[in-house]
Structures are given as C-alpha cells and as structure tokens.
Motif scaffolding. Structure first.
Motif, PDB file in Angstrom:
ATOM      1  N   LEU A   1       0.822  -1.204   0.000  1.00 24.05           N
ATOM      2  CA  LEU A   1       0.000   0.000   0.000  1.00 24.05           C
ATOM      3  C   LEU A   1       0.857   1.255   0.000  1.00 24.05           C
ATOM      4  CD1 LEU A   1      -2.824  -1.007   2.504  1.00 24.05           C
ATOM      5  CD2 LEU A   1      -2.995  -0.795   0.021  1.00 24.05           C
ATOM      6  N   VAL A   2       1.962   1.236   0.729  1.00 20.46           N
ATOM      7  CA  VAL A   2       2.865   2.384   0.747  1.00 20.46           C
ATOM      8  C   VAL A   2       3.445   2.609  -0.640  1.00 20.46           C
ATOM      9  CG1 VAL A   2       5.053   3.261   1.649  1.00 20.46           C
ATOM     10  CG2 VAL A   2       3.425   2.155   3.187  1.00 20.46           C
TER      11      VAL A   2
ATOM     12  N   LYS B   1       7.540   9.378  -9.550  1.00 22.15           N
ATOM     13  CA  LYS B   1       8.815  10.070  -9.378  1.00 22.15           C
ATOM     14  C   LYS B   1       9.457   9.701  -8.039  1.00 22.15           C
ATOM     15  CE  LYS B   1       6.525  14.127  -7.600  1.00 22.15           C
ATOM     16  NZ  LYS B   1       6.233  15.519  -7.686  1.00 22.15           N
ATOM     17  N   GLU B   2       8.644   9.566  -6.993  1.00 25.67           N
ATOM     18  CA  GLU B   2       9.167   9.173  -5.685  1.00 25.67           C
ATOM     19  C   GLU B   2       9.636   7.726  -5.700  1.00 25.67           C
ATOM     20  OE1 GLU B   2       5.570  10.129  -3.780  1.00 25.67           O
ATOM     21  OE2 GLU B   2       6.269  12.073  -3.051  1.00 25.67           O
ATOM     22  N   LEU B   3       8.898   6.892  -6.395  1.00 23.81           N
ATOM     23  CA  LEU B   3       9.258   5.483  -6.508  1.00 23.81           C
ATOM     24  C   LEU B   3      10.567   5.324  -7.281  1.00 23.81           C
ATOM     25  CD1 LEU B   3       8.507   2.583  -5.935  1.00 23.81           C
ATOM     26  CD2 LEU B   3       7.108   2.616  -7.989  1.00 23.81           C
ATOM     27  N   SER B   4      10.701   6.027  -8.377  1.00 22.54           N
ATOM     28  CA  SER B   4      11.935   5.971  -9.167  1.00 22.54           C
ATOM     29  C   SER B   4      13.126   6.437  -8.338  1.00 22.54           C
ATOM     30  CB  SER B   4      11.807   6.835 -10.419  1.00 22.54           C
ATOM     31  OG  SER B   4      10.826   6.328 -11.269  1.00 22.54           O
TER      32      SER B   4
ATOM     33  N   SER C   1      12.921  -1.275   7.723  1.00 25.78           N
ATOM     34  CA  SER C   1      12.819  -1.597   9.154  1.00 25.78           C
ATOM     35  C   SER C   1      13.177  -0.410  10.049  1.00 25.78           C
ATOM     36  CB  SER C   1      13.705  -2.795   9.502  1.00 25.78           C
ATOM     37  OG  SER C   1      15.072  -2.456   9.363  1.00 25.78           O
ATOM     38  N   THR C   2      14.013   0.495   9.564  1.00 26.01           N
ATOM     39  CA  THR C   2      14.392   1.671  10.353  1.00 26.01           C
ATOM     40  C   THR C   2      13.445   2.843  10.121  1.00 26.01           C
ATOM     41  OG1 THR C   2      15.899   2.400   8.608  1.00 26.01           O
ATOM     42  CG2 THR C   2      16.859   1.087  10.396  1.00 26.01           C
ATOM     43  N   GLY C   3      12.539   2.708   9.164  1.00 28.55           N
ATOM     44  CA  GLY C   3      11.604   3.788   8.854  1.00 28.55           C
ATOM     45  C   GLY C   3      12.187   4.853   7.947  1.00 28.55           C
ATOM     46  N   ILE C   4      13.426   4.679   7.534  1.00 33.36           N
ATOM     47  CA  ILE C   4      14.095   5.688   6.716  1.00 33.36           C
ATOM     48  C   ILE C   4      13.485   5.783   5.320  1.00 33.36           C
ATOM     49  CG2 ILE C   4      16.297   6.287   5.615  1.00 33.36           C
ATOM     50  CD1 ILE C   4      17.669   5.181   8.155  1.00 33.36           C
TER      51      ILE C   4
ATOM     52  N   ILE D   1      11.113   8.909   1.010  1.00 31.34           N
ATOM     53  CA  ILE D   1       9.872   9.218   0.292  1.00 31.34           C
ATOM     54  C   ILE D   1       9.264  10.533   0.793  1.00 31.34           C
ATOM     55  CG2 ILE D   1       7.502   8.466  -0.144  1.00 31.34           C
ATOM     56  CD1 ILE D   1       8.605   5.570  -0.150  1.00 31.34           C
ATOM     57  N   LYS D   2       9.197  10.679   2.096  1.00 29.38           N
ATOM     58  CA  LYS D   2       8.561  11.869   2.677  1.00 29.38           C
ATOM     59  C   LYS D   2       9.295  13.153   2.288  1.00 29.38           C
ATOM     60  CE  LYS D   2       6.859  13.635   7.075  1.00 29.38           C
ATOM     61  NZ  LYS D   2       6.766  13.363   8.519  1.00 29.38           N
ATOM     62  N   CYS D   3      10.605  13.108   2.223  1.00 20.79           N
ATOM     63  CA  CYS D   3      11.408  14.302   1.931  1.00 20.79           C
ATOM     64  C   CYS D   3      11.893  14.343   0.483  1.00 20.79           C
ATOM     65  CB  CYS D   3      12.586  14.368   2.890  1.00 20.79           C
ATOM     66  SG  CYS D   3      12.090  14.456   4.621  1.00 20.79           S
ATOM     67  N   TYR D   4      11.204  13.639  -0.386  1.00 22.24           N
ATOM     68  CA  TYR D   4      11.601  13.570  -1.796  1.00 22.24           C
ATOM     69  C   TYR D   4      11.847  14.948  -2.398  1.00 22.24           C
ATOM     70  CZ  TYR D   4      11.037  13.487  -6.821  1.00 22.24           C
ATOM     71  OH  TYR D   4      11.221  13.713  -8.157  1.00 22.24           O
TER      72      TYR D   4
END
Length: 105
Positions: free
Chosen positions: A30-31, A38-41, A67-70, A76-79
C-alpha cells in the motif's frame, strides 16, 4: 534485480523498460502504491546507490531502510528536497542516518 528474499508476495514495479522485483507484504504494498512514480523511481535509485556503496544486495538495503523507517519517513517523505541533492551527498547522508539508527553498514 532484487530477488534475495522471496518469502511473501512479489511486486513488479515498472520504470520505463526496467522491472524491479521487491518482496513486500500487503502493508508495504500500500505504501508503494500510494507513492508517486517520481518518488518510486527516486527510491529505487537510492536503493541501488546504497547497495553499491554498502556492498550488499538491494533487497538487503530495502530491508534495512524499511525496518528503520528511513524509506517511508525520510526518502519518500522528503523527496522534494532530497532529489535536488547529488548522489554522493545522499549516499553519505543516508549512510550516516542508518548508523544513527544503530545499523552497521
């Protein structure tokens, strides 16, 4: 190709003519689906760049970042900010961040 951990379901992510197979569970799927192309690439680019630097498979890098949430909470969040930085800077920055999380790479 990411193929070392074939335990659960596989997902094929297509970016132009290249297919990347990631072994991920339904929550992780789902994530990935909610992530824009663009974020996936960019995430895949970072997985392979880190794998090269750390001398390990992209599948193992994925497991560490996930596993570290990075992966979700930083890459992804800071793309929008991160994708403007150079590859060497990003690899060093994420390497330092992983080490701060207690992972030896």
């Amino acid at each position: 190709e990411i193929s070392e951990c074939l335990v659960g379901s596989e997902m094929c992510i297509r970016d132009r003519n290249t297919c990347y197979n990631l072994n991920i569970n339904m929550t992780e799927r789902l994530v990935v689906i909610m992530c824009e192309k663009k974020e996936l690439s960019f995430s895949i680019f970072m997985l392979y760049s880190l794998a090269d630097k750390w001398k390990m498979s992209p599948a193992k890098v994925y497991k560490i970042l996930n596993s570290t949430g990075i992966l979700d909470n930083y890459i992804i969040k800071c793309y929008d900010v991160l994708h403007t930085q150079g590859k060497e800077y990003l690899v060093e920055d994420i390497t330092d961040y992983v080490r701060e999380k207690g992972v030896n790479v």
